[in-house]
Design a protein around this motif. Structure first.
Motif, short mmCIF file in Angstrom:
data_model
loop_
_atom_site.label_atom_id
_atom_site.label_comp_id
_atom_site.label_asym_id
_atom_site.label_seq_id
_atom_site.Cartn_x
_atom_site.Cartn_y
_atom_site.Cartn_z
N ASP A 1 58.21 -3.54 0.13
CA ASP A 1 59.04 -2.62 -0.67
C ASP A 1 58.33 -2.18 -1.94
O ASP A 1 58.28 -0.99 -2.25
CB ASP A 1 60.38 -3.26 -1.02
CG ASP A 1 61.22 -3.53 0.22
OD1 ASP A 1 61.09 -2.75 1.19
OD2 ASP A 1 61.98 -4.50 0.23
N ASP B 1 53.25 5.34 -3.59
CA ASP B 1 53.79 6.65 -3.97
C ASP B 1 53.41 7.03 -5.39
O ASP B 1 52.93 8.14 -5.64
CB ASP B 1 55.32 6.68 -3.82
CG ASP B 1 55.77 6.86 -2.40
OD1 ASP B 1 54.94 7.22 -1.54
OD2 ASP B 1 56.97 6.64 -2.13
N ARG C 1 64.08 8.73 -1.96
CA ARG C 1 64.65 7.47 -1.50
C ARG C 1 66.16 7.38 -1.67
O ARG C 1 66.77 6.40 -1.27
CB ARG C 1 63.98 6.31 -2.24
CG ARG C 1 62.49 6.20 -1.90
CD ARG C 1 61.79 5.19 -2.76
NE ARG C 1 60.37 5.23 -2.49
CZ ARG C 1 59.64 4.18 -2.19
NH1 ARG C 1 60.19 2.98 -2.14
NH2 ARG C 1 58.37 4.32 -1.94
N TRP D 1 67.76 7.09 -4.51
CA TRP D 1 68.07 6.12 -5.56
C TRP D 1 68.77 6.79 -6.74
O TRP D 1 68.54 7.96 -7.01
CB TRP D 1 66.80 5.46 -6.07
CG TRP D 1 66.13 4.51 -5.12
CD1 TRP D 1 66.59 4.11 -3.90
CD2 TRP D 1 64.89 3.85 -5.32
NE1 TRP D 1 65.71 3.24 -3.33
CE2 TRP D 1 64.65 3.06 -4.18
CE3 TRP D 1 63.96 3.84 -6.34
CZ2 TRP D 1 63.52 2.26 -4.04
CZ3 TRP D 1 62.82 3.05 -6.20
CH2 TRP D 1 62.62 2.27 -5.07
#
Length: 170
Positions: free
Chosen positions: A97, A104, A119, A121
């Protein structure tokens, strides 16, 4: 940036990591510690040396297959293989993770907002998770914020022998 493999040019203005490192909290303390920034830049250097950066144009130069990289007696393939091994070790040390986030931001230079959007988020989440990822990466590289040791030394306190001390005091 001068490395044993040769000179690598990195534009620090394009780095989301450097942008984040320049940010401070309400008390004026930098958000990222120097060892976290160093770990991220080391990861980025290995990413670049490993040849994983996307190419934005055509290269009309002949590919290098033999010869030394940067005049240090290293074969170009050895530099690439060593960088990829260091990346693999770092990715294993931080876990999948954190590794994907580090790739990235530190590798592909994606901005914090771009990562959060991709993502799904919440806002400011990537910033906090990246700090945790960089701390784990710094630990895997053996980088620390400060020297650590016992509170009080139990070793030698003086280089003089007991006889020398007695002669000077007596």
């Amino acid at each position: 940036m001068e490395t044993p493999e040769g000179t690598i040019e990195i534009d620090l203005k394009e780095s989301p990591l450097r942008w984040l490192a320049s940010r401070k909290d309400a008390s004026g303390v930098p958000f990222l510690s120097p060892h976290e920034v160093e770990a991220g830049e080391r990861f980025r250097l290995d990413f670049t040396l490993a040849g994983l950066s996307p190419k934005l144009g055509s290269s009309w130069q002949a590919p290098v297959s033999r010869g030394s990289a940067g005049g240090h007696g290293l074969d170009y393939a050895d530099v690439v293989i060593a960088a990829r091994q260091r990346l693999r070790h770092a990715e294993t040390a931080v876990g999948p993770d954190f590794a994907s986030l580090l790739l990235d931001v530190c590798g592909f230079l994606k901005g914090i907002e771009e990562v959060e959007k991709a993502r799904g988020w919440p806002v400011r989440t990537a910033k906090v998770v990246l700090k945790l990822a960089l701390a784990a990466l710094a630990r895997s590289y053996g980088l620390r914020g400060e020297a650590q040791g016992p509170a009080r030394s139990t070793g030698i306190r003086s280089w003089r022998s007991a006889k020398t001390s007695e002669l000077k005091t007596g």
